[in-house]
Design a protein around this motif. Structure first.
Motif, mmCIF file in Angstrom:
data_model
loop_
_atom_site.group_PDB
_atom_site.id
_atom_site.type_symbol
_atom_site.label_atom_id
_atom_site.label_comp_id
_atom_site.label_asym_id
_atom_site.label_seq_id
_atom_site.Cartn_x
_atom_site.Cartn_y
_atom_site.Cartn_z
ATOM 1 N N TYR A 1 3.072 -1.075 -7.873
ATOM 2 C CA TYR A 1 2.378 0.166 -7.527
ATOM 3 C C TYR A 1 2.446 0.547 -6.050
ATOM 4 C CZ TYR A 1 0.332 0.360 -12.180
ATOM 5 O OH TYR A 1 0.163 0.467 -13.534
ATOM 6 N N SER A 2 2.973 -0.308 -5.181
ATOM 7 C CA SER A 2 2.918 -0.002 -3.746
ATOM 8 C C SER A 2 3.683 1.277 -3.402
ATOM 9 C CB SER A 2 3.458 -1.189 -2.935
ATOM 10 O OG SER A 2 4.773 -1.509 -3.310
ATOM 11 N N GLU A 3 4.885 1.443 -3.931
ATOM 12 C CA GLU A 3 5.668 2.650 -3.627
ATOM 13 C C GLU A 3 4.969 3.911 -4.129
ATOM 14 O OE1 GLU A 3 8.205 3.033 -1.772
ATOM 15 O OE2 GLU A 3 8.885 0.969 -1.467
ATOM 16 N N ASN A 4 4.399 3.831 -5.332
ATOM 17 C CA ASN A 4 3.693 4.997 -5.879
ATOM 18 C C ASN A 4 2.481 5.365 -5.028
ATOM 19 O OD1 ASN A 4 5.476 5.126 -7.994
ATOM 20 N ND2 ASN A 4 4.180 3.944 -9.389
ATOM 21 N N ILE A 5 1.735 4.368 -4.577
ATOM 22 C CA ILE A 5 0.552 4.633 -3.772
ATOM 23 C C ILE A 5 0.930 5.303 -2.457
ATOM 24 C CG2 ILE A 5 -1.306 3.504 -2.461
ATOM 25 C CD1 ILE A 5 -1.402 1.398 -4.706
ATOM 26 N N LEU A 6 1.973 4.802 -1.808
ATOM 27 C CA LEU A 6 2.366 5.343 -0.501
ATOM 28 C C LEU A 6 2.959 6.742 -0.594
ATOM 29 C CD1 LEU A 6 3.941 2.125 1.060
ATOM 30 C CD2 LEU A 6 1.683 3.092 1.481
ATOM 31 N N SER A 7 3.395 7.125 -1.777
ATOM 32 C CA SER A 7 3.991 8.464 -1.935
ATOM 33 C C SER A 7 2.959 9.534 -2.273
ATOM 34 C CB SER A 7 5.056 8.421 -3.033
ATOM 35 O OG SER A 7 4.454 8.140 -4.291
ATOM 36 N N LEU A 8 1.714 9.153 -2.494
ATOM 37 C CA LEU A 8 0.683 10.119 -2.873
ATOM 38 C C LEU A 8 0.283 10.998 -1.690
ATOM 39 C CD1 LEU A 8 -1.613 7.847 -5.068
ATOM 40 C CD2 LEU A 8 -0.030 9.598 -5.859
ATOM 41 N N TYR A 9 0.013 12.231 -1.996
ATOM 42 C CA TYR A 9 -0.371 13.196 -0.946
ATOM 43 C C TYR A 9 -1.720 12.821 -0.327
ATOM 44 C CZ TYR A 9 -1.695 17.549 1.317
ATOM 45 O OH TYR A 9 -2.098 18.497 2.242
ATOM 46 N N VAL A 10 -2.617 12.255 -1.126
ATOM 47 C CA VAL A 10 -3.972 11.972 -0.660
ATOM 48 C C VAL A 10 -4.005 10.932 0.455
ATOM 49 C CG1 VAL A 10 -4.436 10.132 -2.334
ATOM 50 C CG2 VAL A 10 -6.326 11.518 -1.477
ATOM 51 N N VAL A 11 -2.951 10.109 0.567
ATOM 52 C CA VAL A 11 -2.943 9.078 1.613
ATOM 53 C C VAL A 11 -1.968 9.409 2.739
ATOM 54 C CG1 VAL A 11 -3.547 7.315 -0.082
ATOM 55 C CG2 VAL A 11 -1.138 7.681 0.487
ATOM 56 N N ARG A 12 -1.357 10.561 2.679
ATOM 57 C CA ARG A 12 -0.295 10.870 3.640
ATOM 58 C C ARG A 12 -0.809 10.877 5.070
ATOM 59 N NH1 ARG A 12 3.459 15.641 1.827
ATOM 60 N NH2 ARG A 12 3.739 14.062 0.201
ATOM 61 N N ASN A 13 -1.963 11.469 5.292
ATOM 62 C CA ASN A 13 -2.506 11.565 6.654
ATOM 63 C C ASN A 13 -3.575 10.516 6.940
ATOM 64 O OD1 ASN A 13 -0.920 13.868 7.270
ATOM 65 N ND2 ASN A 13 -2.371 15.153 6.136
ATOM 66 N N ASN A 14 -3.639 9.517 6.131
ATOM 67 C CA ASN A 14 -4.618 8.452 6.352
ATOM 68 C C ASN A 14 -4.204 7.601 7.549
ATOM 69 O OD1 ASN A 14 -5.735 5.550 5.804
ATOM 70 N ND2 ASN A 14 -6.936 6.882 4.472
ATOM 71 N N PRO A 15 -5.161 7.190 8.396
ATOM 72 C CA PRO A 15 -4.813 6.370 9.582
ATOM 73 C C PRO A 15 -4.034 5.103 9.238
ATOM 74 C CG PRO A 15 -7.082 7.139 9.726
ATOM 75 C CD PRO A 15 -6.586 7.535 8.366
ATOM 76 N N ILE A 16 -4.319 4.504 8.103
ATOM 77 C CA ILE A 16 -3.600 3.287 7.722
ATOM 78 C C ILE A 16 -2.136 3.603 7.428
ATOM 79 C CG2 ILE A 16 -3.390 1.510 5.922
ATOM 80 C CD1 ILE A 16 -6.435 1.529 5.726
ATOM 81 N N ASN A 17 -1.893 4.718 6.761
ATOM 82 C CA ASN A 17 -0.512 5.115 6.454
ATOM 83 C C ASN A 17 0.230 5.493 7.732
ATOM 84 O OD1 ASN A 17 1.674 5.556 4.792
ATOM 85 N ND2 ASN A 17 1.112 7.685 4.347
ATOM 86 N N ILE A 18 -0.447 6.153 8.639
ATOM 87 C CA ILE A 18 0.176 6.519 9.911
ATOM 88 C C ILE A 18 0.542 5.259 10.699
ATOM 89 C CG2 ILE A 18 -0.253 7.624 12.143
ATOM 90 C CD1 ILE A 18 -2.032 9.641 10.641
ATOM 91 N N MET A 19 -0.377 4.269 10.702
ATOM 92 C CA MET A 19 -0.119 2.993 11.375
ATOM 93 C C MET A 19 1.079 2.296 10.734
ATOM 94 S SD MET A 19 -2.792 -0.187 11.908
ATOM 95 C CE MET A 19 -4.143 0.984 11.873
ATOM 96 N N LEU A 20 1.171 2.376 9.388
ATOM 97 C CA LEU A 20 2.295 1.761 8.680
ATOM 98 C C LEU A 20 3.611 2.385 9.120
ATOM 99 C CD1 LEU A 20 3.639 0.092 6.371
ATOM 100 C CD2 LEU A 20 3.129 2.063 4.875
ATOM 101 N N GLN A 21 3.676 3.716 9.123
ATOM 102 C CA GLN A 21 4.921 4.397 9.454
ATOM 103 C C GLN A 21 5.393 4.055 10.869
ATOM 104 O OE1 GLN A 21 6.530 5.844 7.059
ATOM 105 N NE2 GLN A 21 4.774 5.612 5.659
ATOM 106 N N GLU A 22 4.440 3.909 11.787
ATOM 107 C CA GLU A 22 4.821 3.558 13.162
ATOM 108 C C GLU A 22 5.411 2.147 13.227
ATOM 109 O OE1 GLU A 22 1.244 4.023 15.351
ATOM 110 O OE2 GLU A 22 1.356 6.226 15.408
ATOM 111 N N ASN A 23 4.844 1.225 12.453
ATOM 112 C CA ASN A 23 5.323 -0.155 12.485
ATOM 113 C C ASN A 23 6.615 -0.341 11.701
ATOM 114 O OD1 ASN A 23 3.284 -2.292 13.766
ATOM 115 N ND2 ASN A 23 2.102 -0.600 12.904
ATOM 116 N N LEU A 24 6.858 0.515 10.695
ATOM 117 C CA LEU A 24 8.097 0.406 9.926
ATOM 118 C C LEU A 24 9.323 0.673 10.803
ATOM 119 C CD1 LEU A 24 7.189 2.146 6.525
ATOM 120 C CD2 LEU A 24 7.529 -0.299 6.942
#
Length: 467
Positions: free
Chosen positions: A328-351
Motif C-alpha cells: 500500500y505504500s505507493e498507493n498512499i503516497l499517490s493520494l491527493y490528500v497527502v500531497r501537501n502534507n509536511p511528512i510527504n514534503i520531507m520525504l520528497q526532499e530526502n528522496l
C-alpha cells in the motif's frame, strides 16, 4: 425428605440460600420424592446457574449418603478391590477411600455430552473461540462435580484425568503443546468461580476459613499489594497448588534472565508460553501496566510482544505489517490528500539525496506508515509523535528524524512511558497494533478508522475500505 410436599421442599431451599430456585420448583411440582430422584441432567435443565446446580447436587448426595450409612460404601469398596485390607480404620480408612475414588475416576470417567453447537465446532477440528471455550469448561466443571458426588474440590490427579480425556478426544485443542496447562488452569479457575459465592456449604466454608477467604471478605487484587521485588501469591479457598508455586518460579526466572546480556531465548519462549494465562488474568483484572511489565519484562522486547500477539491471535503481526506497507505504500503516497502534507514534503526532499533502491523503498514505506492517519482523517497525534514529545497515554509511536538513515529512531510509548525501542517503521507499526491487543487497551475514537484498516488486513476479516 421422601414424604415432603412441594411447599416443604421450597422452604428447605430458602433455608439454604437457594430461594431463586423456588418458582421453578413450584412450576415443576418438585416434591421430596422427586427431589431425591433428580439426576445431574435433570438438575442442569431445572437450574440455570452452575453454582446452584453444584450446591443442590451436593445437598442431595449428602442426604442419600447419610441415609445409606458408611456400611454401603465399605461393602462397595470390598467388592471392587480384592486388595482391600481386612481391618482399616482412622487415617488408613480415609486414605484408602481417597485412593479408591481416584482409581474409580481412571476406570470410569468419560467426557460429558456437549451441546449440539459445541459438538459441531469440535467436529470441524478448529480451535474454538473464547465463548465456546467457556462453555466447554462449564460443562466439564459440572460433570466433574457429578463424579465428585457434589464436592467442589477436585484434586490435581482428577484435574489431570479430565483434561487428558479432553485432549485425547480432541487433540487439536492442545495448541502449541501448551494446551494441557491452559485447559487445566481454566478448569481450576472455574471451580474457584463457582465456590466463591457459596456461603452455606460446610466443606466450602471450612476451606474458606482455613485458607483466609472468610465470610463477607471481598477478594482483593494482589497486584496492588505486591512489594516491588516480590511476587505475592494470594491465599484463596484452597491450598496453593504446585502450579501456583511453579508460576512464581517462572516469573522469578524471567525477571533474572531479563537482566542478562546473553539470554536463553528458547527458554524465555517456553516460560512465556506457560505463564500467558496469568498475564491474561492480570490484564482482564485491569492490573496496572507497570505491574505487568515488572513481572514480565520481556514484553518490552518487540520480538516477545509479537510472540504474545501470535499466542493470542495465531497471527504473525510483523510479517503481515511488512506485506501491508509493501503493497500500500505507493498507493498512499499517490493520494491527493497527502500531497501537501509536511511528512510527504520531507520525504520528497530526502528522496533527492539518495539513489540506492533499498533506501528509497525504506523511505517510502516510512512515509506511508506515518501518513496513514491523514489518509483516513484521523488524529495523527494519537498515532505518532514525529520529532516532538509524546503527550497521549494510549499506545503511540515516537519517531525522530524518520528519513535520516543514520539517525532515525522509533519507539513505542504506552501511558507516556517508553515500552520498546524499534528498528524501523515496519517493526514500529506492528508493535503499535500489537500493543492494543496484548494489553487490551480500547482504541481511541479519533484513531479508530486507521487501526480498523490495519486490523482488517492483519486478520483478513474483510476487504479494507478503498482510499
Amino acid at each position: 425428605m421422601e414424604n415432603w410436599s412441594v411447599d416443604q421442599v421450597c422452604n428447605w431451599l430458602k433455608q439454604r440460600n437457594l430461594g431463586e430456585l423456588v418458582p421453578k420448583f413450584r412450576e415443576e411440582e418438585v416434591s421430596g420424592a422427586a427431589l431425591l430422584a433428580l439426576n445431574d441432567r435433570m438438575v442442569q435443565q431445572l437450574v440455570k446457574k452452575i453454582g446452584h446446580q453444584a450446591v443442590l447436587m451436593d445437598l442431595i448426595n449428602k442426604y442419600q449418603q447419610q441415609k445409606s450409612g458408611p456400611e454401603s460404601l465399605r461393602y462397595c469398596c470390598e467388592m471392587d478391590s480384592p486388595k482391600f485390607p481386612e481391618v482399616i480404620s482412622g487415617k488408613n480408612l480415609k486414605s484408602f477411600f481417597a485412593r479408591y475414588k481416584t482409581l474409580q475416576w481412571t476406570r470410569s470417567y468419560a467426557l460429558p455430552d456437549f451441546p449440539y453447537d459445541v459438538k459441531c465446532i469440535l467436529a470441524e477440528k478448529k480451535c474454538p473461540d473464547h465463548s465456546v471455550r467457556i462453555r466447554i469448561i462449564e460443562f466439564l466443571q459440572a460433570d466433574m462435580t457429578k463424579y465428585l458426588e457434589g464436592s467442589l474440590y477436585p484434586n490435581s490427579q482428577q484435574y489431570n484425568i479430565v483434561v487428558s480425556a479432553l485432549l485425547q478426544a480432541y487433540p487439536f485443542l492442545d495448541e502449541d503443546g501448551n494446551g494441557f496447562l491452559l485447559w487445566k488452569r481454566a478448569l481450576k479457575d472455574r471451580f474457584k468461580y463457582v465456590r466463591r459465592p457459596i456461603e452455606d456449604d460446610e466443606q466450602v466454608l471450612r476451606n474458606k476459613c482455613k485458607f483466609g477467604h472468610r465470610r463477607g471478605q471481598t477478594r482483593k487484587s494482589s497486584f496492588a499489594e505486591n512489594k516491588p521485588n516480590e511476587v505475592q501469591v494470594q491465599a484463596e479457598e484452597e491450598p496453593v497448588h504446585l502450579e501456583g508455586s511453579a508460576m512464581d518460579v517462572h516469573i522469578k526466572w524471567l525477571k533474572q534472565e531479563y537482566m542478562k546480556t546473553q539470554r536463553n531465548w528458547k527458554e524465555v519462549d517456553n516460560r512465556m508460553n506457560v505463564t500467558i494465562e496469568i498475564r491474561k488474568k492480570m490484564i482482564s483484572d485491569k492490573a496496572p501496566l507497570k505491574d505487568i511489565l515488572r513481572l514480565f519484562p520481556f514484553l518490552r522486547c518487540p520480538y516477545q510482544l509479537f510472540r504474545e500477539f501470535q499466542l493470542l491471535t495465531h497471527m504473525d503481526i510483523y510479517k503481515k505489517t511488512v506485506e501491508i506497507l509493501e503493497v500500500y505504500s505507493e498507493n498512499i503516497l499517490s493520494l491527493y490528500v497527502v500531497r501537501n502534507n509536511p511528512i510527504n514534503i520531507m520525504l520528497q526532499e530526502n528522496l533527492k539525496r539518495h539513489t540506492e533502491e533499498d533506501i528509497l523503498k525504506y523511505m517510502k514505506m516510512t512515509a506511508a506508515c506515518l501518513l496513514l492517519p491523514h489518509v483516513f482523517g484521523d488524529d495523527a497525534s494519537l498515532f505518532a509523535a514525529v520529532n516532538e514529545e509524546v503527550k497521549v497515554v494510549t499506545p503511540v509511536l515516537e519517531v525522530k528524524n524518520p528519513f535520516n538513515v543514520n539517525s532515525c529512531e522509533f519507539a513505542l510509548y504506552v501511558e507516556r512511558e517508553e515500552l520498546a525501542q524499534l528498528d524501523d517503521c515496519t517493526m514500529a507499526l506492528a508493535a503499535l497494533v500489537a500493543a492494543f491487543h496484548v494489553f487490551a487497551i480500547p482504541c481511541p475514537k479519533r484513531i479508530h478508522r486507521t487501526l480498523n484498516f490495519l486490523e482488517s488486513l492483519v486478520f483478513e476479516v474483510r476487504s479494507p475500505a478503498s482510499f
